[in-house]
Design a protein around this motif. Structure first.
Motif, PDB file in Angstrom:
ATOM      1  N   UNK A   1       0.811  -1.207   0.000  1.00 44.12           N
ATOM      2  CA  UNK A   1       0.000   0.000   0.000  1.00 44.12           C
ATOM      3  C   UNK A   1       0.850   1.264   0.000  1.00 44.12           C
ATOM      4  N   UNK A   2       2.161   1.101   0.227  1.00 41.13           N
ATOM      5  CA  UNK A   2       3.091   2.225   0.212  1.00 41.13           C
ATOM      6  C   UNK A   2       4.252   1.879  -0.721  1.00 41.13           C
ATOM      7  N   UNK A   3       4.008   1.910  -2.028  1.00 42.32           N
ATOM      8  CA  UNK A   3       5.026   1.491  -3.001  1.00 42.32           C
ATOM      9  C   UNK A   3       6.349   2.221  -2.812  1.00 42.32           C
ATOM     10  N   UNK A   4       7.432   1.457  -2.963  1.00 39.80           N
ATOM     11  CA  UNK A   4       8.767   2.025  -2.850  1.00 39.80           C
ATOM     12  C   UNK A   4       9.289   2.087  -1.433  1.00 39.80           C
ATOM     13  N   UNK A   5       8.449   1.859  -0.452  1.00 43.59           N
ATOM     14  CA  UNK A   5       8.892   1.907   0.943  1.00 43.59           C
ATOM     15  C   UNK A   5       9.236   0.498   1.405  1.00 43.59           C
ATOM     16  N   UNK A   6      10.479   0.295   1.775  1.00 45.99           N
ATOM     17  CA  UNK A   6      10.912  -1.011   2.282  1.00 45.99           C
ATOM     18  C   UNK A   6      10.616  -1.108   3.774  1.00 45.99           C
ATOM     19  N   UNK A   7      10.562  -2.332   4.250  1.00 42.20           N
ATOM     20  CA  UNK A   7      10.227  -2.576   5.644  1.00 42.20           C
ATOM     21  C   UNK A   7      11.159  -3.625   6.221  1.00 42.20           C
ATOM     22  N   UNK A   8      11.668  -3.378   7.418  1.00 46.29           N
ATOM     23  CA  UNK A   8      12.435  -4.376   8.163  1.00 46.29           C
ATOM     24  C   UNK A   8      12.283  -4.052   9.635  1.00 46.29           C
ATOM     25  N   UNK A   9      11.901  -5.045  10.414  1.00 49.23           N
ATOM     26  CA  UNK A   9      11.753  -4.810  11.846  1.00 49.23           C
ATOM     27  C   UNK A   9      11.289  -6.049  12.587  1.00 49.23           C
ATOM     28  N   UNK A  10      11.231  -5.924  13.914  1.00 53.38           N
ATOM     29  CA  UNK A  10      10.758  -6.988  14.797  1.00 53.38           C
ATOM     30  C   UNK A  10       9.236  -6.990  14.840  1.00 53.38           C
ATOM     31  N   UNK A  11       8.661  -8.171  14.879  1.00 48.33           N
ATOM     32  CA  UNK A  11       7.204  -8.299  14.934  1.00 48.33           C
ATOM     33  C   UNK A  11       6.675  -8.080  16.343  1.00 48.33           C
ATOM     34  N   UNK A  12       5.652  -7.262  16.423  1.00 44.51           N
ATOM     35  CA  UNK A  12       4.770  -7.160  17.593  1.00 44.51           C
ATOM     36  C   UNK A  12       3.406  -7.549  17.040  1.00 44.51           C
ATOM     37  N   UNK A  13       2.625  -8.331  17.769  1.00 46.02           N
ATOM     38  CA  UNK A  13       1.441  -8.921  17.153  1.00 46.02           C
ATOM     39  C   UNK A  13       0.133  -8.550  17.847  1.00 46.02           C
ATOM     40  N   UNK A  14      -0.933  -8.639  17.041  1.00 51.10           N
ATOM     41  CA  UNK A  14      -2.296  -8.427  17.521  1.00 51.10           C
ATOM     42  C   UNK A  14      -3.174  -9.470  16.854  1.00 51.10           C
ATOM     43  N   UNK A  15      -3.925 -10.207  17.649  1.00 50.75           N
ATOM     44  CA  UNK A  15      -4.843 -11.217  17.115  1.00 50.75           C
ATOM     45  C   UNK A  15      -6.266 -10.712  17.223  1.00 50.75           C
ATOM     46  N   UNK A  16      -7.034 -10.929  16.164  1.00 49.31           N
ATOM     47  CA  UNK A  16      -8.456 -10.599  16.191  1.00 49.31           C
ATOM     48  C   UNK A  16      -9.257 -11.885  16.032  1.00 49.31           C
ATOM     49  N   UNK A  17     -10.501 -11.825  16.444  1.00 50.04           N
ATOM     50  CA  UNK A  17     -11.445 -12.945  16.297  1.00 50.04           C
ATOM     51  C   UNK A  17     -12.730 -12.389  15.698  1.00 50.04           C
ATOM     52  N   UNK A  18     -13.582 -13.269  15.151  1.00 45.28           N
ATOM     53  CA  UNK A  18     -14.853 -12.770  14.615  1.00 45.28           C
ATOM     54  C   UNK A  18     -15.650 -12.043  15.696  1.00 45.28           C
ATOM     55  N   UNK A  19     -16.282 -10.969  15.299  1.00 48.35           N
ATOM     56  CA  UNK A  19     -17.035 -10.173  16.256  1.00 48.35           C
ATOM     57  C   UNK A  19     -18.388 -10.807  16.564  1.00 48.35           C
ATOM     58  N   UNK A  20     -18.863 -10.592  17.782  1.00 45.56           N
ATOM     59  CA  UNK A  20     -20.166 -11.063  18.244  1.00 45.56           C
ATOM     60  C   UNK A  20     -20.641 -10.079  19.290  1.00 45.56           C
ATOM     61  N   UNK A  21     -21.938  -9.921  19.441  1.00 43.10           N
ATOM     62  CA  UNK A  21     -22.423  -8.932  20.416  1.00 43.10           C
ATOM     63  C   UNK A  21     -21.908  -9.160  21.835  1.00 43.10           C
ATOM     64  N   UNK A  22     -21.847 -10.412  22.296  1.00 45.27           N
ATOM     65  CA  UNK A  22     -21.376 -10.646  23.659  1.00 45.27           C
ATOM     66  C   UNK A  22     -19.898 -10.303  23.811  1.00 45.27           C
ATOM     67  N   UNK A  23     -19.107 -10.587  22.772  1.00 46.21           N
ATOM     68  CA  UNK A  23     -17.687 -10.229  22.827  1.00 46.21           C
ATOM     69  C   UNK A  23     -17.517  -8.720  22.790  1.00 46.21           C
ATOM     70  N   UNK A  24     -18.295  -8.062  21.958  1.00 50.18           N
ATOM     71  CA  UNK A  24     -18.229  -6.607  21.858  1.00 50.18           C
ATOM     72  C   UNK A  24     -18.491  -5.971  23.221  1.00 50.18           C
ATOM     73  N   UNK A  25     -19.417  -6.535  23.995  1.00 47.26           N
ATOM     74  CA  UNK A  25     -19.728  -5.992  25.326  1.00 47.26           C
ATOM     75  C   UNK A  25     -18.594  -6.244  26.307  1.00 47.26           C
ATOM     76  N   UNK A  26     -17.871  -7.355  26.119  1.00 49.13           N
ATOM     77  CA  UNK A  26     -16.781  -7.685  27.045  1.00 49.13           C
ATOM     78  C   UNK A  26     -15.469  -7.013  26.679  1.00 49.13           C
ATOM     79  N   UNK A  27     -15.342  -6.619  25.435  1.00 52.80           N
ATOM     80  CA  UNK A  27     -14.054  -6.086  24.988  1.00 52.80           C
ATOM     81  C   UNK A  27     -13.723  -4.794  25.715  1.00 52.80           C
ATOM     82  N   UNK A  28     -12.432  -4.534  25.792  1.00 49.05           N
ATOM     83  CA  UNK A  28     -11.979  -3.331  26.461  1.00 49.05           C
ATOM     84  C   UNK A  28     -12.382  -2.100  25.668  1.00 49.05           C
TER      85      UNK A  28
END
Length: 195
Positions: A1-28
């Motif tokens: 999405x950013x042509x010409x821009x190279x990338x190198x670095x350490x991974x920090x991660x975020x996991x998502x799950x399918x949304x549901x009303x009960x999860x939405x209420x519990x989420x931070x």
């Protein structure tokens, strides 16, 4: 999405799950939401990698939230989902890799876990892995193998340059010299060790 821009670095991660009303209420809510926790771990030399379950329109990040990555001086953002507000985000100086653009906001996924093993586009990404990207895409290098992979890559690149020079000077069929032979790579390795 950013042509010409190279990338190198350490991974920090975020996991998502399918949304549901009960999860939405519990989420931070607000500043305690997991995406902010994931971005808070990022700084110079870090890349945020988001598991969006390969859902092409899934995203939890857009221009306002990604200001945090900009302020943290992170290297970039990788997701197997989408990116929102790309025209604005491009101005942040981050390298951005995503399936596509989207106007949606959290309709497909809910952020749930920070800095855990995830999958991104079917590839295992562990916190601390090395993420390398260019216009051709992204590779994930296990942290324990990074030095070995860098050495192999440098030798292979040098061998390809030698092969290209031979093909150019001889104006021959590339198959005569390509791919580089193990002997050529070994001679490069020995020369590098002798330095």
């Amino acid at each position: 999405m950013t042509p010409g821009r190279r990338l190198a670095g350490r991974a920090r991660t975020l996991r998502t799950v399918p949304t549901r009303p009960d999860l939405r209420q519990q989420s931070f809510a607000r500043e305690h939401s997991p995406e902010y926790g994931a971005m808070a771990l990022c700084g110079v030399g870090d890349v945020l990698v988001v598991d969006s379950m390969r859902m092409p329109y899934a995203t939890v990040l857009g221009d306002v939230k990604l200001l945090q990555l900009k302020h943290q001086s992170a290297e970039g953002f990788v997701t197997d989902g989408a990116i929102r507000d790309l025209d604005i985000v491009r101005e942040y100086g981050l390298a951005i890799y995503a399936q596509r653009r989207t106007p949606t906001v959290r309709e497909y996924g809910e952020p749930i876990e920070v800095n855990v093993d995830i999958q991104c586009a079917g590839t295992l990404v562990r916190p601390g892995d090395v993420i390398v990207g260019d216009n051709d895409g992204i590779i994930v290098v296990p942290a324990a193998m990074a030095a070995e992979i860098v050495e192999w890559s440098e030798i292979h690149e040098e061998a390809e340059e030698i092969v290209k020079a031979r093909i150019e000077s001889e104006r021959c069929n590339p198959g005569l010299h390509y791919p580089p032979t193990d002997e050529l790579k070994e001679s490069i390795r020995r020369r590098r060790l002798a330095r």
